[in-house]
Motif scaffolding. Structure first.
Motif, PDB file in Angstrom:
ATOM      1  N   LEU A  79       0.786  -1.671  -0.324  1.00  0.00           N
ATOM      2  CA  LEU A  79      -0.066   0.291  -0.084  1.00  0.00           C
ATOM      3  C   LEU A  79       0.703   0.991   0.386  1.00  0.00           C
ATOM      4  O   LEU A  79       0.355   2.259   0.003  1.00  0.00           O
ATOM      5  CB  LEU A  79      -0.868  -0.176   1.216  1.00  0.00           C
ATOM      6  CG  LEU A  79      -2.195  -0.895   1.217  1.00  0.00           C
ATOM      7  CD1 LEU A  79      -2.832  -1.085   2.743  1.00  0.00           C
ATOM      8  CD2 LEU A  79      -3.228  -0.626   0.562  1.00  0.00           C
ATOM      9  N   VAL A  89     -10.559   9.468   5.951  1.00  0.00           N
ATOM     10  CA  VAL A  89     -10.977   9.409   5.200  1.00  0.00           C
ATOM     11  C   VAL A  89      -9.985  10.616   3.675  1.00  0.00           C
ATOM     12  O   VAL A  89      -9.998  10.010   1.910  1.00  0.00           O
ATOM     13  CB  VAL A  89     -12.527   9.508   4.445  1.00  0.00           C
ATOM     14  CG1 VAL A  89     -12.909   9.445   3.075  1.00  0.00           C
ATOM     15  CG2 VAL A  89     -12.872   8.214   5.470  1.00  0.00           C
ATOM     16  N   ILE A 145      -6.817   9.698   2.617  1.00  0.00           N
ATOM     17  CA  ILE A 145      -6.799   7.977   1.677  1.00  0.00           C
ATOM     18  C   ILE A 145      -7.396   8.637   0.381  1.00  0.00           C
ATOM     19  O   ILE A 145      -7.042   8.453  -0.944  1.00  0.00           O
ATOM     20  CB  ILE A 145      -7.619   6.608   2.173  1.00  0.00           C
ATOM     21  CG1 ILE A 145      -7.508   6.238   3.176  1.00  0.00           C
ATOM     22  CG2 ILE A 145      -8.158   5.806   1.247  1.00  0.00           C
ATOM     23  CD1 ILE A 145      -8.783   5.699   4.182  1.00  0.00           C
ATOM     24  N   VAL A 146      -8.175   9.602   0.766  1.00  0.00           N
ATOM     25  CA  VAL A 146      -8.056  10.325  -0.693  1.00  0.00           C
ATOM     26  C   VAL A 146      -7.290  10.882  -1.343  1.00  0.00           C
ATOM     27  O   VAL A 146      -6.867  11.255  -2.638  1.00  0.00           O
ATOM     28  CB  VAL A 146      -9.714  11.397  -1.202  1.00  0.00           C
ATOM     29  CG1 VAL A 146      -9.066  12.448  -1.449  1.00  0.00           C
ATOM     30  CG2 VAL A 146     -11.014  10.426  -0.009  1.00  0.00           C
ATOM     31  N   TYR A 185      -4.115   9.944  -1.137  1.00  0.00           N
ATOM     32  CA  TYR A 185      -3.611   8.997  -1.217  1.00  0.00           C
ATOM     33  C   TYR A 185      -4.015   8.703  -2.718  1.00  0.00           C
ATOM     34  O   TYR A 185      -2.235   8.045  -3.312  1.00  0.00           O
ATOM     35  CB  TYR A 185      -3.623   7.442  -0.244  1.00  0.00           C
ATOM     36  CG  TYR A 185      -3.573   6.119  -0.816  1.00  0.00           C
ATOM     37  CD1 TYR A 185      -2.112   6.090  -0.556  1.00  0.00           C
ATOM     38  CD2 TYR A 185      -4.019   5.347  -0.935  1.00  0.00           C
ATOM     39  CE1 TYR A 185      -1.139   4.807  -0.419  1.00  0.00           C
ATOM     40  CE2 TYR A 185      -3.148   4.046  -1.946  1.00  0.00           C
ATOM     41  CZ  TYR A 185      -2.365   3.571  -1.591  1.00  0.00           C
ATOM     42  OH  TYR A 185      -1.289   2.901  -2.309  1.00  0.00           O
ATOM     43  N   PHE A 186      -4.765   8.357  -2.957  1.00  0.00           N
ATOM     44  CA  PHE A 186      -5.488   7.733  -4.529  1.00  0.00           C
ATOM     45  C   PHE A 186      -5.115   9.199  -5.230  1.00  0.00           C
ATOM     46  O   PHE A 186      -4.805   8.819  -6.304  1.00  0.00           O
ATOM     47  CB  PHE A 186      -6.402   7.459  -4.357  1.00  0.00           C
ATOM     48  CG  PHE A 186      -6.793   5.890  -4.190  1.00  0.00           C
ATOM     49  CD1 PHE A 186      -6.098   5.223  -4.769  1.00  0.00           C
ATOM     50  CD2 PHE A 186      -7.168   6.078  -3.173  1.00  0.00           C
ATOM     51  CE1 PHE A 186      -6.828   3.690  -4.263  1.00  0.00           C
ATOM     52  CE2 PHE A 186      -7.488   4.402  -2.476  1.00  0.00           C
ATOM     53  CZ  PHE A 186      -6.736   3.409  -3.485  1.00  0.00           C
ATOM     54  N   ARG A 240      -0.508   7.631  -4.758  1.00  0.00           N
ATOM     55  CA  ARG A 240      -0.659   6.498  -3.942  1.00  0.00           C
ATOM     56  C   ARG A 240       0.911   5.948  -3.521  1.00  0.00           C
ATOM     57  O   ARG A 240       1.462   5.212  -3.672  1.00  0.00           O
ATOM     58  CB  ARG A 240      -0.483   4.517  -5.193  1.00  0.00           C
ATOM     59  CG  ARG A 240      -1.584   5.224  -6.023  1.00  0.00           C
ATOM     60  CD  ARG A 240      -1.914   3.165  -6.690  1.00  0.00           C
ATOM     61  NE  ARG A 240      -3.719   3.737  -6.696  1.00  0.00           N
ATOM     62  CZ  ARG A 240      -4.474   2.515  -7.178  1.00  0.00           C
ATOM     63  NH1 ARG A 240      -4.635   1.214  -5.919  1.00  0.00           N
ATOM     64  NH2 ARG A 240      -5.526   2.517  -7.602  1.00  0.00           N
ATOM     65  N   TYR A 270      -7.893  -0.675   5.405  1.00  0.00           N
ATOM     66  CA  TYR A 270      -8.298  -1.077   4.492  1.00  0.00           C
ATOM     67  C   TYR A 270      -8.957  -1.365   3.476  1.00  0.00           C
ATOM     68  O   TYR A 270      -9.384  -1.270   2.269  1.00  0.00           O
ATOM     69  CB  TYR A 270      -7.544  -2.519   4.158  1.00  0.00           C
ATOM     70  CG  TYR A 270      -7.277  -3.486   3.145  1.00  0.00           C
ATOM     71  CD1 TYR A 270      -6.348  -2.204   2.209  1.00  0.00           C
ATOM     72  CD2 TYR A 270      -6.973  -4.667   2.921  1.00  0.00           C
ATOM     73  CE1 TYR A 270      -6.243  -3.218   1.399  1.00  0.00           C
ATOM     74  CE2 TYR A 270      -6.611  -5.406   1.463  1.00  0.00           C
ATOM     75  CZ  TYR A 270      -5.825  -4.253   0.890  1.00  0.00           C
ATOM     76  OH  TYR A 270      -5.907  -5.283  -0.516  1.00  0.00           O
ATOM     77  N   LEU A 301     -11.592   1.481   4.179  1.00  0.00           N
ATOM     78  CA  LEU A 301     -11.897   1.816   3.411  1.00  0.00           C
ATOM     79  C   LEU A 301     -11.538   1.921   1.870  1.00  0.00           C
ATOM     80  O   LEU A 301     -11.121   3.378   1.446  1.00  0.00           O
ATOM     81  CB  LEU A 301     -11.564   3.072   4.370  1.00  0.00           C
ATOM     82  CG  LEU A 301     -12.114   3.088   6.083  1.00  0.00           C
ATOM     83  CD1 LEU A 301     -12.009   3.979   7.202  1.00  0.00           C
ATOM     84  CD2 LEU A 301     -13.405   3.962   5.161  1.00  0.00           C
ATOM     85  N   VAL A 302      -9.838   2.633   2.321  1.00  0.00           N
ATOM     86  CA  VAL A 302      -8.956   2.296   1.235  1.00  0.00           C
ATOM     87  C   VAL A 302      -9.719   1.408  -0.305  1.00  0.00           C
ATOM     88  O   VAL A 302      -9.469   1.814  -1.249  1.00  0.00           O
ATOM     89  CB  VAL A 302      -7.702   1.553   1.370  1.00  0.00           C
ATOM     90  CG1 VAL A 302      -6.623   1.261  -0.433  1.00  0.00           C
ATOM     91  CG2 VAL A 302      -6.603   1.969   1.746  1.00  0.00           C
ATOM     92  N   VAL A 330     -13.057   3.717  -1.652  1.00  0.00           N
ATOM     93  CA  VAL A 330     -11.894   5.246  -1.938  1.00  0.00           C
ATOM     94  C   VAL A 330     -11.346   5.091  -3.567  1.00  0.00           C
ATOM     95  O   VAL A 330     -11.978   6.042  -4.200  1.00  0.00           O
ATOM     96  CB  VAL A 330     -10.729   5.841  -1.019  1.00  0.00           C
ATOM     97  CG1 VAL A 330     -10.595   6.987  -1.640  1.00  0.00           C
ATOM     98  CG2 VAL A 330     -11.566   6.297   0.118  1.00  0.00           C
ATOM     99  N   GLU A 331     -11.341   4.352  -3.735  1.00  0.00           N
ATOM    100  CA  GLU A 331     -10.668   3.348  -4.800  1.00  0.00           C
ATOM    101  C   GLU A 331     -11.000   3.322  -5.892  1.00  0.00           C
ATOM    102  O   GLU A 331     -10.719   3.904  -6.939  1.00  0.00           O
ATOM    103  CB  GLU A 331      -9.767   2.177  -4.951  1.00  0.00           C
ATOM    104  CG  GLU A 331      -9.536   1.521  -5.984  1.00  0.00           C
ATOM    105  CD  GLU A 331      -7.775   0.339  -5.415  1.00  0.00           C
ATOM    106  OE1 GLU A 331      -7.941  -0.133  -4.818  1.00  0.00           O
ATOM    107  OE2 GLU A 331      -6.935  -0.071  -6.671  1.00  0.00           O
ATOM    108  N   VAL A 344     -16.623   7.695  -2.011  1.00  0.00           N
ATOM    109  CA  VAL A 344     -16.047   8.001  -0.853  1.00  0.00           C
ATOM    110  C   VAL A 344     -17.015   8.575   0.421  1.00  0.00           C
ATOM    111  O   VAL A 344     -17.181   8.387   1.002  1.00  0.00           O
ATOM    112  CB  VAL A 344     -14.745   9.675  -1.365  1.00  0.00           C
ATOM    113  CG1 VAL A 344     -14.626  10.527   0.274  1.00  0.00           C
ATOM    114  CG2 VAL A 344     -14.163   9.118  -2.352  1.00  0.00           C
TER     115      VAL A 344
END
Lengths: 491, 479
Positions: free
Chosen positions: A70, A177, A180-181, A183-184, A188, B395, B397-398, B401-402, B406
């Protein structure tokens, strides 16, 4: 990679906590905790001695893969901004142990374990260079802090602990959250430096700005999500209040500096006016509330809201003076308000009352105590020659440059500060003694003096010669500003 | 079927054969054994599971389809079987002392657990709606009986009855969905369905079939609106069985859900919308109703509903990461939930039920180590770092979001803040209240071992998730 100094600094208290688990004697627990925290502080001084103030680059970096699938790494490193707070955290580590020496008389071992774990996590927050790692430290702090307030606090401790926990948890989860947003959108990776270098579309920045804002605003705390703070402060044991004031409240502002500004520059510039208004509101509202308090601890707690308003004001002035002032003011607030909570704790241990109306004439009973109290009170109201004067002046000049109306409002807040602080000092220290006829209390002893003196030195040092402190942060602050303005527009 | 194919099939299903044969032998031996010598059944049962685990590990290397497309031994199945073995062995270890106290010390108890295990193993490997059905029924029939095992207690009988009736209804619904699928596509094999479905994406009949199958499966994982049996069955069943049911059959249900929904049908329908709604409502209901519970087992029942909701978010996310996130979630949930149930089971001693939350007041005063363990499991269930529970949620949540969900991720975290409240409330009772009575936990070596294993899992996966993450990602079918 060289010697893992930062890992050592971060995890030494945690290892110490592990050692404490095996001790049976309360005094042995106290001395071990003190030894560990002093050693940690010494390491921290060694780190500062080797710190290069001429660069904004991260120093003492360590990187190891953690969850490669990750893009999560175990990455530590500090720049000037973090260095200052690592120092502050390590300093208050042993001051908190000293402050709880006799104040905590039951479950001493558990308390010291919580304290040391807390310190390790706070140091981790300031050293983390990976967002995931940062979040783990950031969120895990809730556990020991919840225990410190909830187990060793005052009568309303359970409610206060729960409120603290749920407020910060709800805020942090939204932050998660957001992370994570990010992150993408950021390719990544959780690497903070890589994410900082990444350009995000304005709309994404906007959403993330508010997701982060909720988490950081709760921690600062900014009005209107500040209501957990007075409860937590009043109920927490002295060491808990000191940690809250000295370090925990800095986390939110640190978040703005480390994430919001460099990663979301366009949104930061765009929403800066909103933040300025909220800050001015916090300054004045917190000041007014402090003016109305009779409980010593509550007064200091509300004054914190007001003082942290200056910090966010300086940050979102988005100019050099504002930003340097804000960071210095974070440091100052840690030292001064941490000291004030220590003083409230000391007097409470002796009298078991915190009501200002009960006091009076402490100057005769405890001259050393009142003398130092005067110093910290004056520092809190930013008298020239004390640390806060330098910070507040920088913040105000930054704020006036950014928005004169907000600057003017902040000045009103500063006046309010003088009013409630002088009022408090007058009622507590001066005048005739009121606590019964035979009012005698013990003055500070050597152990307490050991906790007070370094803070007093820092108050005067920063007040009279702030250059070394500004020198540490200077390069990093300039770098943050370049990042904001080159990518976010603005001045 | 030729002889070679039969041998191949038998080889692929060797672990199932081991478990079923072992259970049959133990059933007979248990009857022959004299009274007071029943203890060997526990160790023999554990041995059976370990042999099956060994067989599974040896077969893990390659994909083996068997029984004419009804069954498959692949890495996906291996992962789930590992979870089942873990849950079953830990349940065995938790059981002897508890069974003695509750006077249910007969060998059928362990044999039924073994049969339930074999049913779950079939579910994990099934690739045909009919073999899914066989596994499903084998599992729930055993858990029905086990739920009612406290024969003298009225609530245990009541729980079993409620469970049986609602369970049969859900099975009926599931079968109806299967028959619709067969009518529309002419096959019950998952691959065959996928092929039939791709040409005709928006068949309303198929959507209806999906709804029925979802309903049947959702019952097994205890998600809304088929959750009503969970609190009663969990409260009434022997606590060891509650612990078992809350992790293993639930994981089996998810294994089936993942195979059915993420393989053939998801391309054909908007089934994920249904699942998303179910996930949100399940989590909300579980979290909010748990707030007002005074009974520990009931609270954990609602907590398990909430966790099922969170895991369903991973199903909604879909894709390789979504599937892996659900699998990892279930593995971690097995550790932390069996851990907390281990605490509740250990508390049952003498006249102390260990079921009322307020009875735990001041537990930290007398038993520091056990209180700290309880704290660990509770914070992990609440999803706080550095425990495994945090990584499980992270994970999922990942994965969400992926895929761009959201808003769902935000809903999920807000609901977990609600859920955190009731775990923290227990911490509060344990640490911040004065003790009202002396504690005398039934702490046998085997219970200690269980607590140690679950604690190691809860902390270990939290600190070093990389290996487990790779394991889950490597076990996703087709990915």
């Amino acid at each position: 990679m060289g010697f893992p100094l930062l890992s050592l600094i971060v995890f030494l208290p945690a290892v110490g906590a592990g050692v404490l688990m095996f001790l049976r004697n309360d005094d042995a627990v106290r001395w071990t905790a003190l030894g560990v925290t002093v050693l940690d502080f010494a390491l921290c001084i060694a780190m500062l001695a080797g710190f290069d103030t001429t660069t904004h680059a991260m120093q003492f970096t360590e990187t190891r893969p953690w969850v490669p699938a990750l893009g999560i790494t175990y990455a530590l490193g500090i720049d000037g901004i973090s260095a200052l707070f690592v120092f502050l955290t390590a300093l208050f580590g042993w001051i908190c142990v000293l402050a709880s020496w006799v104040a905590i008389d039951r479950k001493v071992k558990e308390f010291m374990v919580s304290l040391l774990v807390m310190q390790a996590l706070m140091l981790g927050v300031f050293c983390a260079l990976d967002l995931f790692l940062f979040y783990v430290f950031w969120e895990a702090m809730l556990i020991p802090m919840y225990m410190i307030i909830g187990v060793w606090g005052g009568d309303g401790r359970v409610y206060a602990a729960l409120k603290f926990f749920l407020y910060t948890l709800a805020g942090s989860l939204l932050f998660l959250v957001g992370v994570i947003v990010l992150y993408f959108h950021g390719g990544r990776t959780f690497d903070i430096l890589a994410l900082t270098a990444h350009d995000l579309p304005f709309q994404v920045q906007s959403w993330l700005f508010f997701a982060f804002l909720i988490a950081f605003a709760v921690k600062v705390p900014m009005v209107p999500v500040h209501t957990w703070l007075p409860d937590a402060h009043v109920q927490a044991p002295t060491a808990g209040s000191i940690i809250l004031a000295a370090v925990l409240l800095k986390m939110g502002a640190y978040g703005f500096l480390r994430f919001s500004l460099p990663m979301l520059p366009a949104a930061s510039v765009y929403y800066a006016p909103l933040m300025l208004v909220l800050s001015a509101l916090a300054i004045i509202y917190g000041g007014l509330l402090a003016l109305a308090q009779d409980d010593l601890k509550k007064l200091v707690a509300y004054s914190s809201i007001s003082h942290m308003g200056f910090v966010t004001l300086g940050i979102f002035a988005l100019n050099l003076r504002g930003l340097e002032g804000a960071i210095l003011q974070m440091f100052n607030h840690g030292v001064t308000t941490g000291a004030l909570f220590l003083f409230v704790g000391l007097i409470y241990e002796r009298t078991h009352t915190r009501s200002i109306a009960d006091y009076g004439g402490l100057m005769q009973a405890a001259p050393v105590y009142t003398a130092f109290l005067a110093l910290f009170t004056l520092s809190s109201m930013a008298l020239p020659g004390t640390n806060s004067f330098v910070g507040e002046l920088l913040v105000l000049s930054g704020a006036f440059a950014a928005n004169p109306a907000v600057g003017a409002a902040a000045v009103v807040g500063a006046l309010l500060g003088a009013a409630y602080l002088l009022g408090m000092y007058g009622k507590v220290a001066l005048g005739p003694a009121r606590l019964g006829a035979g009012f005698k209390i013990r003055d500070v002893n050597a152990r307490e003096l050991a906790a007070i003196l370094p803070l007093a030195v820092l108050v005067l040092w920063v007040g009279l010669y702030p250059k070394p402190f500004l020198g540490i942060i200077d390069a990093s602050v300039k770098h943050v500003l370049t990042q904001v303005h080159s990518k976010g527009g603005g001045q | 079927m030729t002889a070679t194919a039969l041998v191949q099939s038998a080889l692929a299903s060797l672990p199932e054969i081991v478990v079923i044969a072992g259970a049959c032998i133990l059933l007979i031996l248990g009857q022959v054994a004299r009274k007071g010598q029943g203890h060997f059944v526990v160790w023999a049962s554990i041995a059976v599971v370990l042999i099956a685990a060994l067989a599974t590990a040896m077969l893990a290397g390659e994909v083996r389809p068997a029984y004419a497309g009804m069954f498959i031994a692949d890495r996906f199945a291996v992962f789930f079987k590992a979870v089942f073995y873990l849950a079953t062995v830990l349940t065995f270890l938790l059981s002897p002392r508890y069974a003695e106290i509750e006077e249910i010390g007969i060998s059928e108890y362990y044999v039924l657990l073994l049969f339930a295990l074999s049913g779950m193993m079939i579910m994990a490997s099934a690739t045909d709606l009919l073999s899914i059905y066989v596994g499903l029924e084998l599992t729930v029939l055993c858990t029905y009986v086990l739920t009612g095992f406290l024969r003298q207690q009225r609530r245990s009988n009541e729980a079993a009855l409620k469970y049986v009736i609602l369970g049969s209804v859900s099975t009926g619904i599931f079968l109806y969905g299967v028959s619709l699928v067969y009518g529309l596509t002419g096959t019950t094999q998952l691959d065959g369905m996928a092929a039939a479905v791709t040409g005709n994406p928006l068949d309303p009949g198929l959507l209806l079939a999906v709804v029925f199958i979802v309903a049947g499966l959702v019952f097994k994982v205890g998600a809304v609106p088929f959750h009503m049996w969970v609190p009663d069955a969990y409260e009434g069943a022997p606590t060891t069985i509650t612990a078992f049911m809350s992790v293993a059959p639930k994981a089996a249900g998810f294994a089936v859900i993942l195979r059915v929904f993420l393989n053939p049908l998801v391309a054909a329908s908007d089934a994920w919308i249904i699942v998303a709604v179910i996930a949100v409502v399940t989590m909300a209901l579980g979290s909010f109703v748990a707030l007002v519970q005074d009974n520990f087992k009931r609270l954990l029942a609602y907590s398990s509903i909430a966790h099922a909701g969170f895991a369903l978010f991973g199903v909604v996310a879909g894709g390789a990461d979504g599937i892996a996130s659900v699998m990892l979630y279930l593995l971690i949930y097995t550790f932390m939930n069996l851990g907390i149930f281990g605490i509740v089971i250990m508390m049952r001693n003498g006249d102390f039920s260990g079921e009322v939350i307020n009875d735990y007041a001041g537990f930290a005063r007398s038993h520091r180590g056990l209180a700290l363990l309880t704290l660990l499991y509770l914070f992990s269930l609440a999803g706080l770092p550095p425990t495994a529970g945090f990584f499980a949620k992270f994970y999922v949540l990942v994965a969400l979001v992926e895929r761009g969900f959201v808003v769902l991720a935000v809903i999920a975290v807000l609901l977990s803040a609600v859920a955190a409240y009731f775990y923290i409330r227990i911490v509060m009772v344990i640490y911040m209240r004065e003790p009202e009575r002396a504690f005398d936990p039934a702490l046998t070596p085997s219970v200690r071992a269980t607590l140690a294993v679950t604690a190691a899992g809860t902390i270990g996966i939290g600190l070093f998730p990389a290996w487990f993450l790779r394991l889950a990602q490597g076990s996703v079918f087709g990915g």
